[in-house]
Design a protein around this motif. Structure first.
Motif: not given
Length: 301
Positions: A220-226, A231-234, A242-245, A268-269
């Motif tokens: 998963v990106s981006p890395s954990t952080g502030y 940003m968008q999560i991929t 298949t991925a679920y979240y 994902i935003d």
């Protein structure tokens, strides 16, 4: 006059000797065979049983009695006589031979290896070696594999028959010629080898499981952080998965993702605030990977 007396004595002694012979073991067996040929099965059975009372270790009477019961469609009775005799005289090779020939005559070849497998007398086994059929050897151990396997079967110059569905193989089953492919899932291979006498071996069965490994937790990106800008999560989704979240508030209870969670279809935003993002991969069989957890804090400036 003396000559007549002598002749009379000879005739009487001959008749007496013949009468005595008729009541000996072999005389009774001969009588039983005569009645058997005449299809007088009741008399034949009686003669053979009388012979067995005189000597229950000889095979001739059992063999004749077996013919009587075969003719009357009672093979189970004949088998019972043989097995009881073998149990009493476990070193008597002729009783074993008679029982084997009975199994051949009644087309019960699969019982021959069982009979010989239970025999503990090496002398008997040596004498009846022609009827011994070696079990087939399997090239693979019985265990779980993580990829497709090829199974080879071998025996000492004997034809091998096998099944792949756990049923007992016969000479009508598939003939082994080339290695058997063991695909994904559970497969039970059962096999016999058949010798030159047409006698099958004991059935050998082995069960194999091929289970493709489940992928590790998804990347998963981006890395954990502030973060201070949108940003968008991929999620990287491998082929066949298949991925679920789930997205949970960092201050509340973290929701574990399953196949019933939100399906990942694209970037994902990242939501504003402090959140825990969790992702999981699910393969075609519904098996779940490990869960990936990321902690994002987004404060837009």
């Amino acid at each position: 006059m003396r000559i007549l007396i002598v002749i009379g004595v000879v005739v009487i002694l001959g008749a007496l000797g013949y009468f005595i012979y008729l009541n000996t073991y072999y005389g009774l067996v001969r009588g039983g065979n005569r009645y058997l040929n005449q299809k007088d099965y009741r008399q034949a059975e009686e003669k053979f049983q009388q012979a067995m009372k005189q000597d229950d270790a000889k095979a001739d009477a059992y063999n004749g009695l077996a013919e009587v019961y075969i003719a009357q469609n009672e093979p189970d009775t004949a088998e019972d006589y043989y097995l009881k005799a073998i149990s009493k005289y476990p070193g008597n090779v002729e009783l074993y031979r008679g029982c084997i020939e009975f199994y051949q005559q009644t087309d019960q070849l699969s019982k021959i290896p069982v009979l010989l497998d239970e025999c503990e007398d090496d002398g008997v086994l040596d004498d009846l070696n022609m009827y011994v059929s070696n079990e087939p050897k399997f090239s693979l151990e019985e265990k779980t594999y993580d990829e497709v396997q090829e199974l080879s079967l071998t025996s000492k110059g004997q034809k091998i028959y096998y099944t792949t569905d756990g049923t007992e193989p016969t000479t009508a089953s598939a003939v082994y010629e080339t290695p058997i492919q063991i695909g994904e899932g559970t497969t039970t291979i059962s096999a016999i080898s058949v010798n030159d006498e047409g006698v099958p071996s004991i059935v050998v069965s082995k069960t194999y499981v091929v289970e493709y490994p489940v992928a590790d937790a998804p990347a998963v990106s981006p890395s954990t952080g502030y973060y201070e800008r949108q940003m968008q999560i991929t999620i990287q989704v491998p082929s066949g998965y298949t991925a679920y979240y789930t997205i949970s508030s960092a201050d509340g209870e973290i929701e574990t993702p399953t196949a019933a969670s939100t399906k990942y279809t694209g970037p994902i935003d990242m939501p504003e605030g402090n959140h825990i993002f969790c992702a999981v991969l699910v393969d075609g069989k519904g098996r779940l990977s490990e869960i990936k957890k990321m902690n994002y804090e987004l404060i837009l400036q």
